[in-house]
Design a protein around this motif. Sequence first.
Motif, PDB file in Angstrom:
ATOM      1  N   ALA A 703      -8.503   7.853  -5.449  1.00 56.72           N
ATOM      2  CA  ALA A 703      -9.148   6.773  -4.690  1.00 56.72           C
ATOM      3  C   ALA A 703     -10.493   6.396  -5.297  1.00 56.72           C
ATOM      4  N   ALA A 704     -11.268   7.395  -5.717  1.00 58.70           N
ATOM      5  CA  ALA A 704     -12.575   7.114  -6.312  1.00 58.70           C
ATOM      6  C   ALA A 704     -12.416   6.348  -7.623  1.00 58.70           C
ATOM      7  N   THR A 705     -11.466   6.779  -8.457  1.00 59.44           N
ATOM      8  CA  THR A 705     -11.259   6.118  -9.743  1.00 59.44           C
ATOM      9  C   THR A 705     -10.705   4.714  -9.560  1.00 59.44           C
ATOM     10  N   ALA A 706      -9.748   4.555  -8.629  1.00 60.86           N
ATOM     11  CA  ALA A 706      -9.165   3.237  -8.386  1.00 60.86           C
ATOM     12  C   ALA A 706     -10.185   2.280  -7.784  1.00 60.86           C
ATOM     13  N   THR A 707     -11.076   2.792  -6.931  1.00 56.14           N
ATOM     14  CA  THR A 707     -12.130   1.949  -6.356  1.00 56.14           C
ATOM     15  C   THR A 707     -13.047   1.425  -7.450  1.00 56.14           C
ATOM     16  N   ARG A 708     -13.396   2.291  -8.377  1.00 57.80           N
ATOM     17  CA  ARG A 708     -14.243   1.869  -9.499  1.00 57.80           C
ATOM     18  C   ARG A 708     -13.523   0.821 -10.351  1.00 57.80           C
ATOM     19  N   ALA A 709     -12.221   1.031 -10.587  1.00 57.54           N
ATOM     20  CA  ALA A 709     -11.445   0.074 -11.384  1.00 57.54           C
ATOM     21  C   ALA A 709     -11.388  -1.277 -10.685  1.00 57.54           C
ATOM     22  N   ALA A 710     -11.139  -1.275  -9.364  1.00 57.77           N
ATOM     23  CA  ALA A 710     -11.030  -2.532  -8.624  1.00 57.77           C
ATOM     24  C   ALA A 710     -12.352  -3.295  -8.626  1.00 57.77           C
ATOM     25  N   ALA A 711     -13.455  -2.575  -8.475  1.00 50.75           N
ATOM     26  CA  ALA A 711     -14.765  -3.233  -8.492  1.00 50.75           C
ATOM     27  C   ALA A 711     -15.027  -3.873  -9.850  1.00 50.75           C
ATOM     28  N   MET A 712     -14.682  -3.151 -10.921  1.00 53.92           N
ATOM     29  CA  MET A 712     -14.886  -3.703 -12.258  1.00 53.92           C
ATOM     30  C   MET A 712     -13.966  -4.897 -12.493  1.00 53.92           C
ATOM     31  N   HIS A 721      -5.628 -13.453 -13.720  1.00 50.10           N
ATOM     32  CA  HIS A 721      -5.132 -12.557 -14.764  1.00 50.10           C
ATOM     33  C   HIS A 721      -4.251 -11.501 -14.097  1.00 50.10           C
ATOM     34  N   SER A 722      -3.126 -11.182 -14.720  1.00 45.68           N
ATOM     35  CA  SER A 722      -2.162 -10.274 -14.093  1.00 45.68           C
ATOM     36  C   SER A 722      -2.725  -8.878 -13.887  1.00 45.68           C
ATOM     37  N   ARG A 723      -3.706  -8.472 -14.691  1.00 41.02           N
ATOM     38  CA  ARG A 723      -4.282  -7.141 -14.530  1.00 41.02           C
ATOM     39  C   ARG A 723      -5.084  -7.011 -13.235  1.00 41.02           C
ATOM     40  N   HIS A 724      -5.561  -8.132 -12.722  1.00 38.75           N
ATOM     41  CA  HIS A 724      -6.391  -8.082 -11.519  1.00 38.75           C
ATOM     42  C   HIS A 724      -5.574  -7.629 -10.302  1.00 38.75           C
ATOM     43  N   PRO A 725      -4.466  -8.304  -9.955  1.00 38.28           N
ATOM     44  CA  PRO A 725      -3.671  -7.812  -8.824  1.00 38.28           C
ATOM     45  C   PRO A 725      -3.056  -6.445  -9.084  1.00 38.28           C
ATOM     46  N   SER A 726      -2.732  -6.149 -10.328  1.00 39.22           N
ATOM     47  CA  SER A 726      -2.180  -4.832 -10.653  1.00 39.22           C
ATOM     48  C   SER A 726      -3.192  -3.738 -10.322  1.00 39.22           C
ATOM     49  N   THR A 727      -4.462  -3.976 -10.629  1.00 38.09           N
ATOM     50  CA  THR A 727      -5.508  -2.992 -10.333  1.00 38.09           C
ATOM     51  C   THR A 727      -5.683  -2.816  -8.834  1.00 38.09           C
ATOM     52  N   LEU A 728      -5.614  -3.923  -8.074  1.00 35.94           N
ATOM     53  CA  LEU A 728      -5.705  -3.820  -6.614  1.00 35.94           C
ATOM     54  C   LEU A 728      -4.512  -3.067  -6.036  1.00 35.94           C
ATOM     55  N   ALA A 729      -3.331  -3.236  -6.646  1.00 35.31           N
ATOM     56  CA  ALA A 729      -2.158  -2.494  -6.175  1.00 35.31           C
ATOM     57  C   ALA A 729      -2.339  -0.999  -6.428  1.00 35.31           C
ATOM     58  N   THR A 730      -2.950  -0.642  -7.557  1.00 39.59           N
ATOM     59  CA  THR A 730      -3.234   0.767  -7.823  1.00 39.59           C
ATOM     60  C   THR A 730      -4.204   1.325  -6.787  1.00 39.59           C
ATOM     61  N   LEU A 731      -5.207   0.524  -6.411  1.00 36.03           N
ATOM     62  CA  LEU A 731      -6.124   0.955  -5.358  1.00 36.03           C
ATOM     63  C   LEU A 731      -5.368   1.190  -4.051  1.00 36.03           C
ATOM     64  N   ALA A 732      -4.446   0.277  -3.718  1.00 36.71           N
ATOM     65  CA  ALA A 732      -3.645   0.446  -2.503  1.00 36.71           C
ATOM     66  C   ALA A 732      -2.835   1.740  -2.569  1.00 36.71           C
ATOM     67  N   GLU A 733      -2.257   2.011  -3.722  1.00 40.25           N
ATOM     68  CA  GLU A 733      -1.463   3.230  -3.889  1.00 40.25           C
ATOM     69  C   GLU A 733      -2.332   4.472  -3.688  1.00 40.25           C
ATOM     70  N   ALA A 734      -3.551   4.452  -4.242  1.00 39.37           N
ATOM     71  CA  ALA A 734      -4.446   5.603  -4.121  1.00 39.37           C
ATOM     72  C   ALA A 734      -4.921   5.789  -2.684  1.00 39.37           C
ATOM     73  N   LEU A 735      -5.270   4.685  -2.006  1.00 44.29           N
ATOM     74  CA  LEU A 735      -5.719   4.784  -0.612  1.00 44.29           C
ATOM     75  C   LEU A 735      -4.598   5.270   0.293  1.00 44.29           C
TER      76      LEU A 735
END
Length: 802
Positions: A703-712, A721-735
């Motif tokens: 969750a900490a790493t995914a939060t940092r990725a989503a903020a960046m 950009h397709s990486r943007h929603p993909s990163t938010l989905a990773t945050l959802a998975e971690a949360l």
Amino acid sequence: MNPSTEMQALQWLERALERPAPDRLAWLHAQSMPDGLRRRVVRLLESESSLGDFLEHPPAMPVPDGFPQPGERVGPFQLAARIDSGGMGVVHLAHRVDRAYEQQVAVKLIRPLHPGADPALLAQLVTRFENERLLLARLTHPNIARILDGGSTASGIPWLAMEYVEGGVSLIEYCERAALDVAARVRLFCKVCDGVQEAHRHLIVHRDLKPENILVGTDGEPRLLDFGIARMLDAGDAAAGPALTTLTAMTPAYASPEQVRRQPATTRSDVYSLGVVLYQLLAGVRPYALEGLSPAEAERTICHTQPRPLRQAVSAAPLAASERRRRSARLSSDLERIVAKAMHKDLDRRYGSAQELADDLHRHLQGRPVLAHPDSAWYRTTKFVGRHRAGTALGALAVVAVLAATAGAAWQARKAAGAAEDMRQVNAFLLDVLSTSDPYESGAELTLSQALDAAAARIDQHFPDRPDLSAELRFGIGYSMLSRFRLEQAAPQLERALHDSQRMFGAADVRTLRIVEGLAGLRHAQGRIGEAEALYRDGIARSERAGLQHDPVHLYLVSNLGMLYMTQDRYEEAATMLERALALWQSAHRRAGPDADHANLLSNLAQVAHAREQYAQSDALYRQAQAEFEQLHPQGGPDLAIVLGNRGMLAEDQGDVAGALALYRQSLAVRERVFSGDHPSVVVGLSNVARLLVATGEPAGAAATATRAAAMADRVYTSPHSRHPSTLATLAEALLAEGDAAAAGDALLRAHGLAAGLEAPPPSLTAYLQRIGDRLCHAPGAAVAACAQLHSAGAAAVPAQP
């Protein structure tokens, strides 16, 4: 009831009293708060009701015996009128009456409390008041309200006399009344930073910075107020008073994550609060809506939720349409990144001081590169050394060498008769750029990124009638900006370069085709896939008609079109183009020893083989590419980081989770070493590590790493950009792995919204969003409403919660 809870009860009481009497209890029961606190506020309301309507008329308000009233004297001052009140003090306008001299001041006294308040609360307020008086006495600055006098009344009530801010209104109110534009707001805010920096210089942390504690007078100067909960960093200083009071009274809407967690506040906590104030000042709304939230919900929002970027916030702010358009036009990506850096949840990644924040804002106002903007170690040059001009010359020579290489093709291609004059003009241009970076003028070391940005602004001035020279310069500078993911800055340079080059050299000239390839790469990075594909295909056709199949530009056009297909999961088309590019390299560009072009082709072909589940072939190609990159760049580089990350994906698909995580971490380490700031490559590295931490049963780290990725990701992806929603989905998975289904649903809904804005979402992204949605809707405590929203957002295959 402890003093902290008592203060909360009084604050809720004040909010309730702002409403009509018949509505107060209903409103209070609708608010989210602990039951014990609600019962205390209800009792206070009932007590107030039994006393009649005196609170509707402040002058008649009962006060403790001996509390000074308007018309009475406090020290050498006579109180004239009550002008303000807050959580701990009452402020009166007062005049000096001891005939020493004429003086108008603001006198602040301990606020009269409700008779039923805990006596311990009064003791806490007195301690805090004394603390404020001691701290203010240490500060003398034009942007801090000065303390002029102080003492205690005959009944023992402490008071202090402060500078009266004529016509003073809060920072936000002043800017709205004056209809200040974005630049004027930023300039005014820089003065606020100056005042905060002065406090920090005296080792004083304010801890409650908010617009209401920043008054702007009729002279247009902001002044900091209310150091009541400030603390000294050098707690051993006896003059500082108590290092930390137990009464917590910071304003949650402006408090840093460490403050709401009750961790020690530092100067970077004040920087965070400044970031929130700046966000509100520019966007017209606060970054978080905390109204009605319980303390736990507010803490989670502040610590784990990423605010919308400024420009998105402005679009939803309660502003007039004309004002919204005016602000949106002036809010650049640089300003968004400055605010994001100031408000970073990781205090080590915030600005180190209020001065650093102000300095970056001044750079923005001057049109200079800002420190909050992502930069690349690949595009840095030698630092200026020492304070001598000899050292300056060494740094200048390094920049001249690189910029001259950029411009070299233009004047080398000229006929011999004109080459000398062209070279003189280019040299004059380079010297002018370098002169702006003299440390004796700028007070800072030179970076190549800054030199290139400065060069872009001076091309028209130096080459108004020479598009042949300016086109090549613009291409070199624009390509550098693209490599640093400064897409908004790169676009006008590459577009103008293409226009001028086609006009001067023709559509099929190799110089024009290089710009076509660069512009296609820009469109790909911007998510404008159709335009990018059309540009690559057009460039390939032009180069073939001109017989340029053996020129590197043709190889890059073919290879990069293959990579575009690969990122869109069009693997058959990708394989065709990449194999064609490999044949071109073998026939026309083969070199002895390791070669970056060859290694990149092998890496991309390995990715295609991976997608086709040809795992053995993919692994062999990856390892060959990695060996070449390691020979080319022993210290590591972006291409090596990509290969390591792709090898991690291959290991993951083969079931080797531990091996995959090790490769992802190795890849991330290289990315963070190469890119010193925010960059899409770092976003990818963080997301990969977060996903694997979920798989290995480490939800907190994930969750900490995914939060940092989503903020960046929010900071670097300023266009779809397709990486943007993909990163938010990773945050959802971690949360979700951490058990926070509500926050996971919010993140996934946002991911779907971003995916909907893509021109052509890759099938792998759609599948990933669907997979996480399926897990979410089957998770314990999942909200049916969230699942329904996911359906309406386009995740039709996501099942409803059983």
